[in-house]
Design a protein around this motif. Structure first.
Motif, PDB file in Angstrom:
ATOM      1  N   PRO A  33      59.460  20.887  59.728  1.00 24.67           N
ATOM      2  CA  PRO A  33      59.229  21.328  61.109  1.00 24.67           C
ATOM      3  C   PRO A  33      60.140  20.630  62.108  1.00 24.67           C
ATOM      4  O   PRO A  33      60.569  21.239  63.091  1.00 24.67           O
ATOM      5  CB  PRO A  33      57.753  20.987  61.351  1.00 24.67           C
ATOM      6  N   ARG A  34      60.453  19.360  61.853  1.00 25.73           N
ATOM      7  CA  ARG A  34      61.349  18.646  62.765  1.00 25.73           C
ATOM      8  C   ARG A  34      62.716  19.306  62.800  1.00 25.73           C
ATOM      9  O   ARG A  34      63.328  19.451  63.872  1.00 25.73           O
ATOM     10  CB  ARG A  34      61.474  17.185  62.328  1.00 25.73           C
ATOM     11  N   GLY A  35      63.221  19.734  61.643  1.00 23.18           N
ATOM     12  CA  GLY A  35      64.507  20.414  61.606  1.00 23.18           C
ATOM     13  C   GLY A  35      64.476  21.728  62.363  1.00 23.18           C
ATOM     14  O   GLY A  35      65.432  22.078  63.066  1.00 23.18           O
ATOM     15  N   CYS A  36      63.384  22.493  62.226  1.00 24.54           N
ATOM     16  CA  CYS A  36      63.250  23.750  62.965  1.00 24.54           C
ATOM     17  C   CYS A  36      63.292  23.510  64.467  1.00 24.54           C
ATOM     18  O   CYS A  36      64.021  24.186  65.207  1.00 24.54           O
ATOM     19  CB  CYS A  36      61.937  24.434  62.587  1.00 24.54           C
ATOM     20  N   LEU A  37      62.501  22.562  64.915  1.00 23.45           N
ATOM     21  CA  LEU A  37      62.406  22.298  66.351  1.00 23.45           C
ATOM     22  C   LEU A  37      63.718  21.767  66.910  1.00 23.45           C
ATOM     23  O   LEU A  37      64.176  22.189  67.979  1.00 23.45           O
ATOM     24  CB  LEU A  37      61.275  21.301  66.611  1.00 23.45           C
ATOM     25  N   GLU A  38      64.343  20.846  66.186  1.00 22.16           N
ATOM     26  CA  GLU A  38      65.596  20.274  66.686  1.00 22.16           C
ATOM     27  C   GLU A  38      66.697  21.318  66.731  1.00 22.16           C
ATOM     28  O   GLU A  38      67.486  21.367  67.698  1.00 22.16           O
ATOM     29  CB  GLU A  38      66.030  19.100  65.801  1.00 22.16           C
ATOM     30  N   LEU A  39      66.766  22.161  65.719  1.00 19.11           N
ATOM     31  CA  LEU A  39      67.793  23.199  65.709  1.00 19.11           C
ATOM     32  C   LEU A  39      67.648  24.119  66.918  1.00 19.11           C
ATOM     33  O   LEU A  39      68.629  24.409  67.617  1.00 19.11           O
ATOM     34  CB  LEU A  39      67.699  24.008  64.418  1.00 19.11           C
ATOM     35  N   LEU A  40      66.437  24.583  67.196  1.00 22.64           N
ATOM     36  CA  LEU A  40      66.232  25.485  68.330  1.00 22.64           C
ATOM     37  C   LEU A  40      66.504  24.785  69.655  1.00 22.64           C
ATOM     38  O   LEU A  40      67.119  25.362  70.565  1.00 22.64           O
ATOM     39  CB  LEU A  40      64.808  26.038  68.310  1.00 22.64           C
ATOM     40  N   GLU A  41      66.052  23.565  69.773  1.00 25.37           N
ATOM     41  CA  GLU A  41      66.251  22.835  71.029  1.00 25.37           C
ATOM     42  C   GLU A  41      67.732  22.612  71.308  1.00 25.37           C
ATOM     43  O   GLU A  41      68.208  22.828  72.429  1.00 25.37           O
ATOM     44  CB  GLU A  41      65.513  21.501  70.962  1.00 25.37           C
ATOM     45  N   ARG A  42      68.477  22.208  70.307  1.00 27.42           N
ATOM     46  CA  ARG A  42      69.898  21.915  70.514  1.00 27.42           C
ATOM     47  C   ARG A  42      70.739  23.191  70.614  1.00 27.42           C
ATOM     48  O   ARG A  42      71.779  23.205  71.288  1.00 27.42           O
ATOM     49  CB  ARG A  42      70.402  21.014  69.397  1.00 27.42           C
ATOM     50  N   ALA A  43      70.308  24.257  69.943  1.00 25.05           N
ATOM     51  CA  ALA A  43      71.057  25.510  70.027  1.00 25.05           C
ATOM     52  C   ALA A  43      71.077  26.057  71.447  1.00 25.05           C
ATOM     53  O   ALA A  43      72.054  26.687  71.866  1.00 25.05           O
ATOM     54  CB  ALA A  43      70.449  26.544  69.073  1.00 25.05           C
ATOM     55  N   ALA A  44      70.017  25.796  72.195  1.00 30.71           N
ATOM     56  CA  ALA A  44      69.958  26.279  73.576  1.00 30.71           C
ATOM     57  C   ALA A  44      71.050  25.670  74.444  1.00 30.71           C
ATOM     58  O   ALA A  44      71.363  26.206  75.516  1.00 30.71           O
ATOM     59  CB  ALA A  44      68.584  25.985  74.164  1.00 30.71           C
ATOM     60  N   ASP A  45      71.625  24.567  74.001  1.00 35.44           N
ATOM     61  CA  ASP A  45      72.702  23.937  74.763  1.00 35.44           C
ATOM     62  C   ASP A  45      74.031  24.654  74.604  1.00 35.44           C
ATOM     63  O   ASP A  45      74.949  24.444  75.414  1.00 35.44           O
ATOM     64  CB  ASP A  45      72.869  22.472  74.331  1.00 35.44           C
ATOM     65  N   ILE A  46      74.175  25.481  73.556  1.00 39.36           N
ATOM     66  CA  ILE A  46      75.460  26.157  73.352  1.00 39.36           C
ATOM     67  C   ILE A  46      75.421  27.635  73.733  1.00 39.36           C
ATOM     68  O   ILE A  46      76.477  28.231  73.963  1.00 39.36           O
ATOM     69  CB  ILE A  46      75.950  26.010  71.897  1.00 39.36           C
ATOM     70  N   ALA A  47      74.221  28.223  73.803  1.00 36.06           N
ATOM     71  CA  ALA A  47      74.139  29.656  74.123  1.00 36.06           C
ATOM     72  C   ALA A  47      72.690  30.031  74.395  1.00 36.06           C
ATOM     73  O   ALA A  47      71.772  29.368  73.904  1.00 36.06           O
ATOM     74  CB  ALA A  47      74.678  30.497  72.964  1.00 36.06           C
ATOM     75  N   PRO A  48      72.466  31.090  75.166  1.00 31.83           N
ATOM     76  CA  PRO A  48      71.096  31.628  75.265  1.00 31.83           C
ATOM     77  C   PRO A  48      70.606  31.991  73.872  1.00 31.83           C
ATOM     78  O   PRO A  48      71.257  32.752  73.157  1.00 31.83           O
ATOM     79  CB  PRO A  48      71.273  32.872  76.148  1.00 31.83           C
ATOM     80  N   THR A  49      69.459  31.455  73.486  1.00 33.02           N
ATOM     81  CA  THR A  49      69.023  31.531  72.093  1.00 33.02           C
ATOM     82  C   THR A  49      67.624  32.115  71.981  1.00 33.02           C
ATOM     83  O   THR A  49      66.723  31.761  72.747  1.00 33.02           O
ATOM     84  CB  THR A  49      69.027  30.126  71.451  1.00 33.02           C
ATOM     85  N   SER A  50      67.450  33.017  71.032  1.00 35.07           N
ATOM     86  CA  SER A  50      66.129  33.466  70.606  1.00 35.07           C
ATOM     87  C   SER A  50      66.059  33.285  69.105  1.00 35.07           C
ATOM     88  O   SER A  50      67.077  33.090  68.434  1.00 35.07           O
ATOM     89  CB  SER A  50      65.883  34.925  70.999  1.00 35.07           C
ATOM     90  N   ALA A  51      64.855  33.346  68.548  1.00 34.21           N
ATOM     91  CA  ALA A  51      64.727  33.060  67.122  1.00 34.21           C
ATOM     92  C   ALA A  51      63.581  33.847  66.506  1.00 34.21           C
ATOM     93  O   ALA A  51      62.648  34.263  67.192  1.00 34.21           O
ATOM     94  CB  ALA A  51      64.507  31.560  66.907  1.00 34.21           C
ATOM     95  N   TRP A  52      63.668  34.014  65.199  1.00 37.43           N
ATOM     96  CA  TRP A  52      62.562  34.519  64.417  1.00 37.43           C
ATOM     97  C   TRP A  52      62.499  33.699  63.143  1.00 37.43           C
ATOM     98  O   TRP A  52      63.391  32.887  62.874  1.00 37.43           O
ATOM     99  CB  TRP A  52      62.696  36.016  64.144  1.00 37.43           C
TER     100      TRP A  52
END
Length: 419
Positions: free
Chosen positions: A164-183
């Motif tokens: 879960p930590r990897g999921c959360l960190e990936l989404l949080e940091r991805a928002a810094d490079i582009a508008p991000t949505s996920a499934w």
């Protein structure tokens, strides 16, 4: 709405872009842009990348091909126009391990020879902060090359929520490079309301969860890897709890095999009673073998097409969404050998062409640190969706099954005013 009405008002008949009865009359020549032409008892259905239109016999030749005027008008109304790719599709395996022991999983390397719930799997790896840094750098370069400014992430595994930590960190940091949505594709056994809320706050919009038939069948097939324990009630309870905590949408995949076939009708009713159908899309998939020794004797002939139609109608009548049939589509991730519009990244940063080969030895096509290998080196490793699956029937039989099911669904949607 018919083609005449659609063209007269200047709008395509669009009932949704899908991935996705009566005799099938194939066109003598393939239609462009992956379009399909299906014959039902009372009309024809045209399925193009721009939507779906109902045609009459006067629009089609006796051999089953579009007449030139009908094809021209479909072109003019945008029915052949492919949708614009607006987001980079990034699949990341946050963990290659799984807490379940399903015998058909494409990440198994064989069956459990002891007959238990621990089939051997691909090597275990886990997404780390350093690998996330490399993945996001690679993604920025790929997005810039493709001219894309939005990012759509699929959290994948194994079971992604084992990290879960990897999921959360990936989404949080991805928002810094582009508008991000996920499934996310998850077995949902580890999804708590608190974790669902945190993921939703970081852009998660939907989750796909699999059921292996009704409760008794599911609890015999989709079992805990450690103890062979039942999972049905835990999964349903976790989905219900996440629904209370978030606005997440759900795709419920129902695996169909000789072991689950007779329980699917009861499963649909059970899910409707336990979950909010308005939040759920239901779809049915016959399981194939990817070379790990899984046997499914249920064929795409006989009563299976009619059963799929019955299940889809029942799901719709109970308030579930059923995905609309559509044109044949090229997968944005594996359909381009240069990874132009998407990528599949294993937890250790290796690149695969498709999620079916992610984490498998000798199937790598590059790394996020170095990019994709030259095409001449990856040609034999670049596979697309379903390429590894083995069926007892030929491609023509599989196509007839899909066309029959899709035609019946379109007829029912039209008859019930749902188009």
């Amino acid at each position: 709405m018919s083609i005449d009405q659609a063209v007269n008002v200047g709008l395509p008949v669009n009932i949704g872009r899908a991935p996705g009865s009566g005799p099938q009359a194939p066109a003598p020549e393939p239609l462009p842009s992956g379009a399909r032409l299906l014959k039902s008892e009372r009309n024809w259905w045209f399925l193009g990348p721009g939507g779906v239109a109902r045609l009459r016999d006067r629009h089609v030749t006796p051999e089953g091909a579009l007449l030139p005027d009908a094809e021209r008008r479909l072109h003019e109304s945008g029915m052949f126009a492919p949708g614009r790719i607006s987001s980079y599709a990034l699949t990341v395996l946050t963990s290659t391990h799984c807490n379940l022991g399903c015998g058909y999983c494409f990440q198994n390397t064989a069956q459990d020879q002891a007959g238990g719930s621990r089939p051997p799997r691909i090597g275990r790896s886990r997404l780390t902060s350093d690998t996330i840094t490399q993945i996001l750098g690679f993604t920025e370069r790929q997005m810039a090359a493709a001219g894309l400014e939005k990012l759509r992430i699929l959290l994948f595994g194994g079971e992604p929520l084992l990290n879960p930590r990897g999921c959360l960190e990936l989404l949080e940091r991805a928002a810094d490079i582009a508008p991000t949505s996920a499934w996310m594709i998850s077995n949902a056994t580890l999804l708590t309301p608190h974790l669902a809320r945190r993921l939703a706050d970081l852009g998660l919009t939907s989750v796909q969860v699999t059921f292996d038939g009704d409760r008794a069948d599911h609890d015999r097939i989709r079992v805990g890897r450690a103890d062979g324990g039942a999972t049905f009630d835990r999964i349903v309870g976790n989905i219900a709890g996440a629904c209370e905590a978030t606005a997440l949408q759900w795709t419920l995949r129902v695996n169909v095999s000789q072991e689950t076939f007779h329980g699917v009708d009861a499963l649909i009713d059970r899910l409707a009673g336990a979950l909010d159908p308005a939040r759920c899309t239901l779809y049915f998939a016959r399981i194939g073998d990817v070379g790990v020794g899984y046997a499914n004797s249920l064929l795409h002939t006989g009563e299976l097409p009619a059963a799929f139609g019955r299940w889809q109608r029942r799901a719709l009548d109970l308030g579930f969404t059923v995905s609309r049939p559509g044109a044949r589509k090229t997968c944005v991730t594996c359909g381009h050998t240069d990874g132009r519009y998407g990528a599949v990244v294993s937890a250790d940063g290796t690149l695969a062409s498709c999620w079916e080969t992610a984490g498998k030895p000798d199937w790598e096509v590059g790394t996020v640190a170095d990019g994709y290998q030259p095409a001449e080196r990856t040609r034999d490793r670049w596979i697309a969706c379903q390429d590894l699956y083995r069926y007892d029937e030929d491609a023509r039989t599989l196509a007839r099954f899909r066309d029959s099911v899709d035609t019946a669904l379109l007829d029912y949607l039209h008859e019930t005013g749902r188009l």
